[in-house]
Design a protein around this motif. Structure first.
Motif, short mmCIF file in Angstrom:
data_model
loop_
_atom_site.label_atom_id
_atom_site.label_comp_id
_atom_site.label_asym_id
_atom_site.label_seq_id
_atom_site.Cartn_x
_atom_site.Cartn_y
_atom_site.Cartn_z
N LEU A 38 -9.44 -10.43 8.77
CA LEU A 38 -9.31 -10.79 7.31
C LEU A 38 -10.09 -9.79 6.37
CD1 LEU A 38 -8.83 -13.00 5.23
CD2 LEU A 38 -11.17 -13.93 5.54
N VAL A 39 -8.98 -9.27 5.47
CA VAL A 39 -9.22 -8.17 4.51
C VAL A 39 -9.51 -9.37 3.33
CG1 VAL A 39 -8.43 -6.20 3.22
CG2 VAL A 39 -7.66 -6.46 5.73
N LYS A 40 -10.54 -8.48 2.65
CA LYS A 40 -11.03 -9.05 1.27
C LYS A 40 -10.80 -8.03 0.24
CE LYS A 40 -14.57 -11.73 -1.09
NZ LYS A 40 -15.89 -12.57 -0.93
N ILE A 41 -9.82 -8.33 -0.97
CA ILE A 41 -9.89 -7.35 -2.12
C ILE A 41 -10.38 -7.95 -3.01
CG2 ILE A 41 -7.95 -6.30 -3.07
CD1 ILE A 41 -6.09 -6.40 -0.50
N ILE A 42 -11.09 -7.18 -3.86
CA ILE A 42 -11.83 -7.56 -5.08
C ILE A 42 -11.14 -6.78 -6.19
CG2 ILE A 42 -13.66 -8.13 -6.53
CD1 ILE A 42 -15.31 -8.57 -3.94
N LEU A 43 -10.28 -7.11 -7.13
CA LEU A 43 -9.85 -6.70 -8.07
C LEU A 43 -10.16 -6.93 -9.81
CD1 LEU A 43 -6.11 -7.65 -7.03
CD2 LEU A 43 -7.16 -5.37 -6.69
N SER A 44 -10.28 -6.15 -10.81
CA SER A 44 -10.72 -6.51 -11.96
C SER A 44 -9.66 -6.81 -12.61
CB SER A 44 -11.02 -5.13 -12.78
OG SER A 44 -10.00 -4.04 -12.85
N GLU A 45 -8.43 -6.73 -12.31
CA GLU A 45 -7.07 -7.38 -12.98
C GLU A 45 -6.22 -7.41 -11.96
OE1 GLU A 45 -4.24 -6.36 -16.58
OE2 GLU A 45 -6.01 -5.10 -16.03
N LEU A 46 -5.45 -8.50 -11.86
CA LEU A 46 -4.10 -8.70 -10.73
C LEU A 46 -2.89 -8.52 -11.64
CD1 LEU A 46 -3.03 -9.06 -7.81
CD2 LEU A 46 -3.43 -11.74 -8.37
N THR A 47 -1.91 -7.65 -11.47
CA THR A 47 -0.67 -7.42 -11.99
C THR A 47 0.44 -7.30 -11.13
OG1 THR A 47 -0.63 -4.99 -12.54
CG2 THR A 47 -1.94 -6.26 -14.00
N GLU A 48 1.49 -7.39 -11.33
CA GLU A 48 2.70 -7.19 -10.34
C GLU A 48 2.28 -5.65 -9.37
OE1 GLU A 48 6.76 -7.38 -11.55
OE2 GLU A 48 6.20 -8.99 -12.93
N GLN A 49 1.92 -4.63 -10.22
CA GLN A 49 1.65 -3.50 -9.42
C GLN A 49 0.66 -3.73 -8.28
OE1 GLN A 49 2.94 -0.27 -10.24
NE2 GLN A 49 2.15 -0.13 -8.15
N GLU A 50 -0.52 -4.12 -8.82
CA GLU A 50 -1.48 -4.67 -7.51
C GLU A 50 -1.04 -5.41 -6.48
OE1 GLU A 50 -3.15 -2.92 -10.56
OE2 GLU A 50 -2.54 -4.91 -10.84
N GLU A 51 -0.19 -6.43 -6.54
CA GLU A 51 0.62 -7.25 -5.80
C GLU A 51 1.45 -6.37 -4.94
OE1 GLU A 51 2.65 -10.54 -7.95
OE2 GLU A 51 0.65 -11.44 -8.25
N GLU A 52 2.15 -5.11 -5.62
CA GLU A 52 2.78 -4.43 -4.46
C GLU A 52 1.86 -3.52 -3.75
OE1 GLU A 52 6.04 -2.28 -7.10
OE2 GLU A 52 6.44 -3.91 -8.07
N TYR A 53 1.02 -3.03 -4.38
CA TYR A 53 0.18 -2.38 -3.63
C TYR A 53 -0.49 -3.14 -2.57
CZ TYR A 53 0.02 1.81 -6.67
OH TYR A 53 0.32 2.83 -7.41
N ILE A 54 -0.82 -4.24 -2.62
CA ILE A 54 -1.39 -5.11 -1.59
C ILE A 54 -0.63 -5.43 -0.53
CG2 ILE A 54 -2.59 -7.44 -1.13
CD1 ILE A 54 -3.69 -7.20 -3.76
N ASP A 55 0.82 -5.80 -0.87
CA ASP A 55 1.67 -6.02 0.15
C ASP A 55 1.97 -4.87 0.83
OD1 ASP A 55 2.18 -8.71 -0.89
OD2 ASP A 55 3.92 -8.35 -1.98
N ASP A 56 2.03 -3.61 0.27
CA ASP A 56 2.45 -2.53 1.21
C ASP A 56 1.17 -2.21 1.87
OD1 ASP A 56 4.73 -2.35 -0.20
OD2 ASP A 56 4.40 -0.62 -1.46
N PHE A 57 0.16 -2.27 1.38
CA PHE A 57 -1.35 -1.91 2.18
C PHE A 57 -1.37 -2.78 3.57
CE2 PHE A 57 -5.76 -3.63 2.43
CZ PHE A 57 -6.42 -2.89 3.01
N ILE A 58 -1.06 -4.19 3.10
CA ILE A 58 -1.33 -4.91 4.16
C ILE A 58 -0.39 -4.76 5.39
CG2 ILE A 58 -1.35 -7.35 4.99
CD1 ILE A 58 -4.10 -6.66 3.94
N ALA A 59 0.93 -4.42 5.08
CA ALA A 59 2.26 -4.19 5.85
C ALA A 59 1.66 -2.76 6.66
CB ALA A 59 3.28 -3.71 5.10
N GLU A 60 1.34 -1.98 6.23
CA GLU A 60 0.82 -0.81 6.82
C GLU A 60 -0.33 -0.90 7.73
OE1 GLU A 60 0.41 2.96 4.57
OE2 GLU A 60 1.91 2.47 3.10
N PHE A 61 -1.40 -1.55 7.04
CA PHE A 61 -2.53 -1.82 8.09
C PHE A 61 -1.83 -2.89 9.22
CE2 PHE A 61 -6.17 -4.52 8.96
CZ PHE A 61 -6.93 -3.70 9.40
#
Length: 91
Positions: A38-61
């Protein structure tokens, strides 16, 4: 288990370096007894950009794993406490 934690820390760091911005406060993970991660990500703000980064990050991981063991990430916006295996923390 200690080598497994180091291995997963490297996998997360490798996937994260291409998928992060200034809104990421911390990234940490926990490995359960059954091997699920289980990966836990804490953000100061959630925008579409962060959602894309998280999707790509989890896919790569996930693609670096030998089995389908990566759970849907836990995302918190604002303050929060990282899991015990801290990979990234914004200073």
């Amino acid at each position: 288990m200690k080598i497994e934690l180091k291995y997963q820390t490297c996998n997360i760091a490798d996937a994260l370096c291409r998928n992060i911005n200034n809104n990421f406060e911390s990234v940490s993970f926990k490995v359960f007894d059954n091997g699920e991660i289980l990966v836990k990500i804490i953000l100061s703000e959630l925008t579409e950009q962060e959602e894309e980064y998280i999707d790509d990050f989890i896919a790569e991981f996930s693609s670096a794993q030998e089995s389908d063991c990566v759970l849907k990430p836990l995302i918190e916006v604002g303050s929060g406490t990282p899991h015990v295996n801290l990979v990234y923390k914004k200073l």
